[in-house]
Design a protein around this motif. Structure first.
Motif, PDB file in Angstrom:
ATOM      1  N   GLY A   1      56.720   7.915  50.849  1.00 17.13           N
ATOM      2  CA  GLY A   1      56.953   8.288  52.229  1.00 17.13           C
ATOM      3  C   GLY A   1      55.715   8.060  53.069  1.00 17.13           C
ATOM      4  N   PRO A   2      55.838   8.253  54.370  1.00 17.65           N
ATOM      5  CA  PRO A   2      54.734   7.916  55.273  1.00 17.65           C
ATOM      6  C   PRO A   2      53.590   8.912  55.200  1.00 17.65           C
ATOM      7  CG  PRO A   2      56.514   8.970  56.479  1.00 17.65           C
ATOM      8  CD  PRO A   2      57.017   8.771  55.080  1.00 17.65           C
ATOM      9  N   CYS A   3      52.393   8.448  55.541  1.00 14.81           N
ATOM     10  CA  CYS A   3      51.279   9.363  55.764  1.00 14.81           C
ATOM     11  C   CYS A   3      51.503  10.040  57.121  1.00 14.81           C
ATOM     12  CB  CYS A   3      49.957   8.603  55.732  1.00 14.81           C
ATOM     13  SG  CYS A   3      49.665   7.566  57.187  1.00 14.81           S
ATOM     14  N   GLY A   4      50.574  10.848  57.534  1.00 12.04           N
ATOM     15  CA  GLY A   4      50.745  11.556  58.804  1.00 12.04           C
ATOM     16  C   GLY A   4      50.171  10.845  60.004  1.00 12.04           C
ATOM     17  N   GLY A   5      49.669   9.613  59.847  1.00 13.65           N
ATOM     18  CA  GLY A   5      48.904   8.989  60.910  1.00 13.65           C
ATOM     19  C   GLY A   5      49.661   8.078  61.845  1.00 13.65           C
ATOM     20  N   SER A   6      50.953   7.842  61.607  1.00 17.03           N
ATOM     21  CA  SER A   6      51.693   6.912  62.472  1.00 17.03           C
ATOM     22  C   SER A   6      51.802   7.473  63.892  1.00 17.03           C
ATOM     23  CB  SER A   6      53.088   6.654  61.906  1.00 17.03           C
ATOM     24  OG  SER A   6      53.868   7.836  61.942  1.00 17.03           O
ATOM     25  N   HIS A   7      51.974   6.573  64.851  1.00 21.68           N
ATOM     26  CA  HIS A   7      52.043   6.960  66.257  1.00 21.68           C
ATOM     27  C   HIS A   7      53.080   6.107  66.951  1.00 21.68           C
ATOM     28  CE1 HIS A   7      50.785   8.368  70.171  1.00 21.68           C
ATOM     29  NE2 HIS A   7      50.467   7.155  70.566  1.00 21.68           N
ATOM     30  N   GLN A   8      54.140   6.768  67.455  1.00 23.52           N
ATOM     31  CA  GLN A   8      55.238   6.070  68.117  1.00 23.52           C
ATOM     32  C   GLN A   8      55.801   4.952  67.242  1.00 23.52           C
ATOM     33  OE1 GLN A   8      53.364   4.942  71.854  1.00 23.52           O
ATOM     34  NE2 GLN A   8      53.938   6.886  72.804  1.00 23.52           N
ATOM     35  N   GLY A   9      55.826   5.203  65.947  1.00 20.03           N
ATOM     36  CA  GLY A   9      56.380   4.240  65.003  1.00 20.03           C
ATOM     37  C   GLY A   9      55.390   3.221  64.480  1.00 20.03           C
ATOM     38  N   TRP A  10      54.197   3.182  65.050  1.00 20.39           N
ATOM     39  CA  TRP A  10      53.199   2.187  64.647  1.00 20.39           C
ATOM     40  C   TRP A  10      52.333   2.723  63.517  1.00 20.39           C
ATOM     41  CZ3 TRP A  10      54.053  -2.481  66.443  1.00 20.39           C
ATOM     42  CH2 TRP A  10      54.673  -2.637  67.687  1.00 20.39           C
ATOM     43  N   CYS A  11      51.880   1.814  62.671  1.00 18.09           N
ATOM     44  CA  CYS A  11      50.981   2.151  61.580  1.00 18.09           C
ATOM     45  C   CYS A  11      49.653   2.662  62.139  1.00 18.09           C
ATOM     46  CB  CYS A  11      50.753   0.920  60.701  1.00 18.09           C
ATOM     47  SG  CYS A  11      49.468   1.103  59.443  1.00 18.09           S
ATOM     48  N   GLU A  12      49.104   3.689  61.498  1.00 19.06           N
ATOM     49  CA  GLU A  12      47.811   4.251  61.908  1.00 19.06           C
ATOM     50  C   GLU A  12      46.702   3.197  61.932  1.00 19.06           C
ATOM     51  OE1 GLU A  12      44.400   6.655  59.454  1.00 19.06           O
ATOM     52  OE2 GLU A  12      46.456   7.325  59.190  1.00 19.06           O
ATOM     53  N   VAL A  13      46.720   2.296  60.947  1.00 16.72           N
ATOM     54  CA  VAL A  13      45.629   1.330  60.793  1.00 16.72           C
ATOM     55  C   VAL A  13      45.805   0.130  61.716  1.00 16.72           C
ATOM     56  CG1 VAL A  13      44.359  -0.079  59.121  1.00 16.72           C
ATOM     57  CG2 VAL A  13      45.390   2.090  58.405  1.00 16.72           C
ATOM     58  N   TYR A  14      47.058  -0.212  62.025  1.00 14.82           N
ATOM     59  CA  TYR A  14      47.336  -1.387  62.861  1.00 14.82           C
ATOM     60  C   TYR A  14      48.209  -0.992  64.059  1.00 14.82           C
ATOM     61  CZ  TYR A  14      45.726  -3.805  58.668  1.00 14.82           C
ATOM     62  OH  TYR A  14      44.989  -4.231  57.595  1.00 14.82           O
ATOM     63  N   PRO A  15      47.714  -0.145  64.951  1.00 13.13           N
ATOM     64  CA  PRO A  15      48.526   0.300  66.089  1.00 13.13           C
ATOM     65  C   PRO A  15      48.910  -0.868  67.002  1.00 13.13           C
ATOM     66  CG  PRO A  15      46.211   0.906  66.376  1.00 13.13           C
ATOM     67  CD  PRO A  15      46.351   0.407  64.975  1.00 13.13           C
ATOM     68  N   ASP A  16      50.159  -0.836  67.445  1.00  9.56           N
ATOM     69  CA  ASP A  16      50.717  -1.859  68.339  1.00  9.56           C
ATOM     70  C   ASP A  16      50.788  -3.239  67.679  1.00  9.56           C
ATOM     71  OD1 ASP A  16      50.933  -0.006  70.483  1.00  9.56           O
ATOM     72  OD2 ASP A  16      48.802  -0.257  70.881  1.00  9.56           O
ATOM     73  N   ARG A  17      50.546  -3.302  66.367  1.00 14.12           N
ATOM     74  CA  ARG A  17      50.620  -4.586  65.658  1.00 14.12           C
ATOM     75  C   ARG A  17      51.608  -4.539  64.500  1.00 14.12           C
ATOM     76  NH1 ARG A  17      44.637  -5.391  63.934  1.00 14.12           N
ATOM     77  NH2 ARG A  17      45.541  -7.091  62.722  1.00 14.12           N
ATOM     78  N   ARG A  18      51.619  -3.439  63.770  1.00 10.76           N
ATOM     79  CA  ARG A  18      52.525  -3.298  62.639  1.00 10.76           C
ATOM     80  C   ARG A  18      53.265  -1.971  62.720  1.00 10.76           C
ATOM     81  NH1 ARG A  18      49.470  -4.504  56.940  1.00 10.76           N
ATOM     82  NH2 ARG A  18      48.373  -6.432  57.489  1.00 10.76           N
ATOM     83  N   LYS A  19      54.567  -2.011  62.531  1.00 11.72           N
ATOM     84  CA  LYS A  19      55.329  -0.782  62.417  1.00 11.72           C
ATOM     85  C   LYS A  19      55.074  -0.165  61.045  1.00 11.72           C
ATOM     86  CE  LYS A  19      57.867  -0.379  66.230  1.00 11.72           C
ATOM     87  NZ  LYS A  19      57.876   0.843  67.063  1.00 11.72           N
ATOM     88  N   CYS A  20      55.086   1.154  60.981  1.00 15.43           N
ATOM     89  CA  CYS A  20      55.018   1.847  59.693  1.00 15.43           C
ATOM     90  C   CYS A  20      56.177   1.378  58.831  1.00 15.43           C
ATOM     91  CB  CYS A  20      55.109   3.358  59.921  1.00 15.43           C
ATOM     92  SG  CYS A  20      55.362   4.323  58.423  1.00 15.43           S
ATOM     93  N   ILE A  21      55.907   1.045  57.576  1.00 17.25           N
ATOM     94  CA  ILE A  21      56.985   0.485  56.743  1.00 17.25           C
ATOM     95  C   ILE A  21      58.090   1.513  56.520  1.00 17.25           C
ATOM     96  CG2 ILE A  21      55.390  -1.080  55.572  1.00 17.25           C
ATOM     97  CD1 ILE A  21      55.989   0.672  53.017  1.00 17.25           C
ATOM     98  N   TYR A  22      57.769   2.798  56.590  1.00 19.64           N
ATOM     99  CA  TYR A  22      58.813   3.798  56.384  1.00 19.64           C
ATOM    100  C   TYR A  22      59.687   3.970  57.624  1.00 19.64           C
ATOM    101  CZ  TYR A  22      57.168   4.791  51.771  1.00 19.64           C
ATOM    102  OH  TYR A  22      56.846   4.668  50.437  1.00 19.64           O
ATOM    103  N   VAL A  23      59.168   3.625  58.772  1.00 18.43           N
ATOM    104  CA  VAL A  23      60.009   3.565  59.973  1.00 18.43           C
ATOM    105  C   VAL A  23      61.018   2.430  59.833  1.00 18.43           C
ATOM    106  CG1 VAL A  23      59.984   3.015  62.446  1.00 18.43           C
ATOM    107  CG2 VAL A  23      58.320   4.646  61.502  1.00 18.43           C
ATOM    108  N   LYS A  24      60.552   1.291  59.351  1.00 18.31           N
ATOM    109  CA  LYS A  24      61.450   0.151  59.138  1.00 18.31           C
ATOM    110  C   LYS A  24      62.423   0.420  57.997  1.00 18.31           C
ATOM    111  CE  LYS A  24      58.152  -3.046  58.858  1.00 18.31           C
ATOM    112  NZ  LYS A  24      57.548  -4.406  58.788  1.00 18.31           N
ATOM    113  N   ALA A  25      61.930   1.046  56.936  1.00 13.49           N
ATOM    114  CA  ALA A  25      62.803   1.344  55.796  1.00 13.49           C
ATOM    115  C   ALA A  25      63.907   2.321  56.202  1.00 13.49           C
ATOM    116  CB  ALA A  25      61.984   1.929  54.655  1.00 13.49           C
TER     117      ALA A  25
END
Length: 524
Positions: free
Chosen positions: A442-466
């Motif tokens: 499952g996801p970590c706690g760092g996502s923001h508006q569906g975006w990955c904590e490490v790559y904001p506005d570039r990659r969606k969190c994979i668990y949002v997509k899953a």
């Protein structure tokens, strides 16, 4: 008093609030930050209002003194330490070694988290580890508490039981349905793995505090729930608003209030402390077991004043609900709103709406089609593939087959070639290559508006997509029920197909697949 006993008392008696105070060890061994932690802890001992000193583990991804060291010093002062135990810089052997050291030192209170992604270190950014996720660490701690059994060259050995009291974190403040449900699904896994208390991430929306409380009641999660209170400065709030402190939620409205307050003669200090006291009162009124208080440059006297004022205000906590409605426009709530109280009804919202943003739908459908015909036990395709695996194993064809598999899976999924494939667990999105923290449960706690904590506005969190992919087939509950073990690196750079059909990987072990129980020509 022992933190476990205090939490147990607060769980049974709503009038009791357990307070933990978060301090940051900071960078260095003998700098002002470390000395301040010790001095403030000494004050907390004398004051008697704080049950434990919580120590962070390199927050923000910057190097800092290991919390374990100060924890031993703080325990010697006569107050319980609560160590933030993260997964970001250690493999599983080092994690186990660290737990041994903490047990020997008598430091037993742990808050287990993924940890912030590393940002900087000596001569550049360090390589992140994330060998285990919090569910795995909690399971390890549970095994240690029961007396860990470990293999020996002949037979096995058993360790003396440890005495850890371990908790975990959850964020009810996520904005989207997929992010929030991902948090709640993983919460269940953490509690199943052994989490004995839960601390919320940071937010200022009373409906969300109420929501996590009602969700845990609905699911029967009978463990202490602790609310996070951060004595918020404008600078910290601005960083949180931009997700520079991952997982913390500050709205435009709250940031504007803090901006006005910093123009006051005391630069907003009195307003900050009063806001924290009101949050304390709300948490106690709602039924939380405790408060986890933090903030930059906060003193023991200020924390104690928050507790005293919060206790005073708690008698009329309902009058404060309207002040903490810092919701985000269009934000998702799990329960329907109660217009009378300003909180939530007992009724969950309808989540049968169409799945949002099903990215890679064609590839997902193709992957499901192939899996159902060739990898699902009981099918003719599975029996055929199993015969192929037995034939190829240890032959000259094994290496070419592995190269073909790696090429195809790299092109389709960005394969990491770990050999212990988790694609089927995460809707055919590789957690080992597409999630920077390699989260398998499952996801970590760092996502923001569906975006990955490490790559904001570039990659969606994979668990949002899953979540979106699985919801399209009404199978999103798979993310809630499926416990995925850590990657077995014995299988690294080997054929995941062969490992599956020969009973070597985690999926085949879960399904009981292996050469000893599935014969060629017998798909059962």
């Amino acid at each position: 008093m022992d933190l476990e006993n205090v939490y147990e008392k607060s769980l049974k008696d709503p009038a009791v609030m357990t307070v933990t105070w978060e301090l940051v060890p900071g960078r260095g061994a003998r700098e002002k930050a470390q000395e301040t932690v010790i001095l403030e802890a000494e004050k907390a001992v004398r004051g008697g209002k704080i049950s434990a000193i919580s120590l962070t583990d390199s927050p923000g991804g910057f190097p800092a003194l290991m919390a374990d060291c100060l924890a031993k010093e703080i325990k010697a002062l006569g107050i319980e330490p609560l160590v933030h135990f993260t997964c970001k810089d250690k493999n599983r052997c080092q994690i186990e070694s660290q737990l041994y050291a903490l047990e020997r030192a008598g430091v037993r209170n742990l808050l287990v988290m993924s940890g912030d992604y590393p940002v900087s270190g000596f001569l550049g950014r360090p390589r992140p580890v994330f060998d285990l996720d919090p569910t795995h660490v909690l399971a390890l701690i549970q095994d240690l508490n029961n007396g860990l059994e470990y293999p020996l060259p002949k037979g096995s050995g058993t360790l003396q039981p440890s005495h850890f009291f371990a908790g975990a974190a959850v964020s009810p403040f996520k904005e989207t349905e997929a992010e929030l449900l991902g948090q709640y699904y993983k919460l269940g896994k953490k509690i199943t793995a052994g989490a004995s208390f839960i601390v919320t991430q940071l937010g200022y929306d009373v409906r969300k505090f109420h929501e996590i409380l009602k969700y845990m009641e609905m699911k029967g999660f009978d463990v202490p729930l602790v609310g996070n209170i951060f004595i918020l400065t404008y600078g910290a709030a601005r960083a949180m608003k931009k997700n520079r402190i991952p997982g913390c939620v500050v709205t435009d409205e709250l940031l504007a209030e803090l901006d006005r307050e910093r123009g006051l003669p005391d630069k907003g200090l009195e307003a900050r402390l009063l806001r924290a006291a009101k949050m304390y009162a709300l948490l106690k009124g709602l039924g939380f077991s405790g408060a986890h208080i933090g903030g930059p440059l906060v003193t023991c006297e200020q924390v104690e004043s928050v507790i005293e004022k919060g206790e005073e205000l708690s008698a009329s906590w309902q009058a404060l609900i309207a002040e903490f409605q810092y919701s985000r426009p269009g934000g998702f709530y799990y329960f329907q709103k109660d217009p009378d109280s300003g909180l939530n009804k007992e009724i969950p919202v309808d989540v049968d709406s169409p799945a949002p943003d099903v990215s890679g739908k064609g590839l997902y459908r193709f992957s499901v089609f192939c899996h159902n015909r060739f990898f699902e036990p009981g099918t003719k395709g599975f029996a055929f593939m199993h015969r192929i695996a037995l034939t190829v194993k240890d032959s000259r064809l094994e290496k070419p087959l592995h190269k073909l598999e790696y090429l195809l899976k790299t092109l389709l999924y960005g394969c990491r070639d770990c050999g212990d494939c988790a694609l089927v667990d995460t809707a055919f999105l590789c957690p080992m290559s597409q999630c920077p923290k390699q989260q398998r449960n499952g996801p970590c706690g760092g996502s923001h508006q569906g975006w990955c904590e490490v790559y904001p506005d570039r990659r969606k969190c994979i668990y949002v997509k899953a979540y979106a992919r699985l919801k399209a087939d009404r199978q999103e509950s798979r993310l809630e029920t499926l416990q995925v073990p850590p990657c077995n690196w014995d299988l690294d750079s080997s054929s995941a197909w062969l490992n599956y059909f020969l009973g070597k990987d985690h999926t085949s072990r879960r399904l009981g697949i292996g050469k000893e129980n599935v014969k060629p020509g017998n798909p059962g």
